[in-house]
Design an enzyme around this catalytic site. Structure first.
Site, PDB file in Angstrom:
ATOM      1  N   HIS A  99       0.534  -1.435   0.019  1.00 41.69           N
ATOM      2  CA  HIS A  99       0.004  -0.197   0.143  1.00 41.69           C
ATOM      3  C   HIS A  99       0.960   0.864   0.133  1.00 41.69           C
ATOM      4  O   HIS A  99       2.291   1.074   0.527  1.00 41.69           O
ATOM      5  CB  HIS A  99      -0.484  -0.347   0.887  1.00 41.69           C
ATOM      6  CG  HIS A  99      -0.055  -0.471   2.477  1.00 41.69           C
ATOM      7  ND1 HIS A  99       0.211  -1.404   3.608  1.00 41.69           N
ATOM      8  CD2 HIS A  99       0.390   0.595   3.478  1.00 41.69           C
ATOM      9  CE1 HIS A  99       0.767  -1.038   4.213  1.00 41.69           C
ATOM     10  NE2 HIS A  99       0.472  -0.213   4.599  1.00 41.69           N
ATOM     11  N   HIS A 152       0.926   5.335   0.947  1.00 39.22           N
ATOM     12  CA  HIS A 152      -0.120   6.464   1.827  1.00 39.22           C
ATOM     13  C   HIS A 152       0.160   7.869   1.280  1.00 39.22           C
ATOM     14  O   HIS A 152       1.533   7.748   0.756  1.00 39.22           O
ATOM     15  CB  HIS A 152       0.866   7.110   3.279  1.00 39.22           C
ATOM     16  CG  HIS A 152       0.494   5.303   3.575  1.00 39.22           C
ATOM     17  ND1 HIS A 152      -0.165   5.544   5.310  1.00 39.22           N
ATOM     18  CD2 HIS A 152       1.918   4.557   4.481  1.00 39.22           C
ATOM     19  CE1 HIS A 152       0.950   4.077   6.322  1.00 39.22           C
ATOM     20  NE2 HIS A 152       1.119   3.330   5.047  1.00 39.22           N
TER      21      HIS A 152
HETATM   22  P1  5GP Z   1       1.416   0.047   7.151  1.00 42.30           P
HETATM   23  O1  5GP Z   1       2.873   0.942   8.404  1.00 42.30           O
HETATM   24  O2  5GP Z   1       1.466  -0.779   7.128  1.00 42.30           O
HETATM   25  O3  5GP Z   1       2.262   0.869   5.885  1.00 42.30           O
HETATM   26  O4  5GP Z   1       0.240   1.261   7.391  1.00 42.30           O
HETATM   27  C1  5GP Z   1      -0.273   0.662   8.004  1.00 42.30           C
HETATM   28  C2  5GP Z   1      -1.667   1.336   7.917  1.00 42.30           C
HETATM   29  O5  5GP Z   1      -2.842   1.103   8.059  1.00 42.30           O
HETATM   30  C3  5GP Z   1      -1.592   2.263   9.349  1.00 42.30           C
HETATM   31  O6  5GP Z   1      -1.634   3.901   8.984  1.00 42.30           O
HETATM   32  C4  5GP Z   1      -3.076   2.135  10.059  1.00 42.30           C
HETATM   33  O7  5GP Z   1      -3.352   3.036  10.333  1.00 42.30           O
HETATM   34  C5  5GP Z   1      -3.714   1.549   8.711  1.00 42.30           C
HETATM   35  N1  5GP Z   1      -4.873   0.404   9.537  1.00 42.30           N
HETATM   36  C6  5GP Z   1      -4.748  -0.691  10.290  1.00 42.30           C
HETATM   37  N2  5GP Z   1      -5.929  -1.479  10.225  1.00 42.30           N
HETATM   38  C7  5GP Z   1      -7.209  -0.748   9.437  1.00 42.30           C
HETATM   39  C8  5GP Z   1      -8.095  -0.385   9.145  1.00 42.30           C
HETATM   40  O8  5GP Z   1      -8.775  -1.719   9.120  1.00 42.30           O
HETATM   41  N3  5GP Z   1      -9.046   0.313   7.817  1.00 42.30           N
HETATM   42  C9  5GP Z   1      -8.230   1.133   7.575  1.00 42.30           C
HETATM   43  N4  5GP Z   1      -8.966   1.887   6.360  1.00 42.30           N
HETATM   44  N5  5GP Z   1      -6.696   1.124   7.498  1.00 42.30           N
HETATM   45  C10 5GP Z   1      -6.418  -0.007   8.601  1.00 42.30           C
END
Ligand code: 5GP
Ligand code: ZN
Length: 141
Positions: free
Chosen positions: A100, A102
């Site tokens: 993903h 951001h």
């Molecule tokens: P990472 O650290 O893996 O790049 O970021 C994962 C992101 O997913 C985090 O910013 C977190 O807030 C978001 N996230 C985690 N669980 C959920 C969820 O159930 N729904 C949504 N919409 N975002 C989520």
């Protein structure tokens, strides 16, 4: 679809999300714990763990949609600026193991700062360039 994967479940509508955009290959939805309101995640619908696993075609689609989301955030929220980011592997802060990107709107006075830079040690600037150029010249993927 990976049945253990949170973002696959969002793509399959098994978990609710604020989906803002969808096409054949990608989905974009609001991060549940945003850096700022409007923080959006762009994913390929096809499960891949990270930048090391995502297929070129899906990566291109995610980049294309990330740009569109940035432009939409610009129009909708009038941010001071926008950061794009991607965490790959736990060592880089990845918590959800479905690729993903951001897209994060930034506002004047928000507490978030760009990551800090550190100068190279003597000789390491050119040596690091050499290593990366060599890796690019020997790439197999
Ligand atoms: P990472 O650290 O893996 O790049 O970021 C994962 C992101 O997913 C985090 O910013 C977190 O807030 C978001 N996230 C985690 N669980 C959920 C969820 O159930 N729904 C949504 N919409 N975002 C989520
Ligand atoms: Zn997944």
């Amino acid at each position: 679809m990976n049945s253990d994967c949170l973002f696959c479940k969002i793509a399959a509508r098994e978990i609710p999300a604020q989906i803002v955009y969808e096409d054949e290959n990608t989905l974009a939805f609001l991060d549940i714990n945003p850096v700022n309101p409007g923080h959006t995640l762009v994913i390929p619908k096809k499960h891949s763990v990270d930048i090391f696993e995502i297929e070129e075609k899906d990566w291109g689609a995610v980049m294309h949609v990330s740009r569109r989301i940035a432009h939409a955030l610009e129009r909708a929220l009038k941010p001071a600026g926008i950061n794009l980011g991607m965490n790959n592997r736990a060592g880089a802060g990845q918590m959800v193991f479905h690729s993903h990107v951001h897209v994060m709107p930034r506002f004047e006075g928000d507490p978030h700062k760009p990551w800090p830079g550190h100068p190279y040690a003597e000789g390491a600037f050119a040596a690091t360039g050499d290593k990366i150029r060599a890796a690019l010249n020997s790439e197999s993927d």
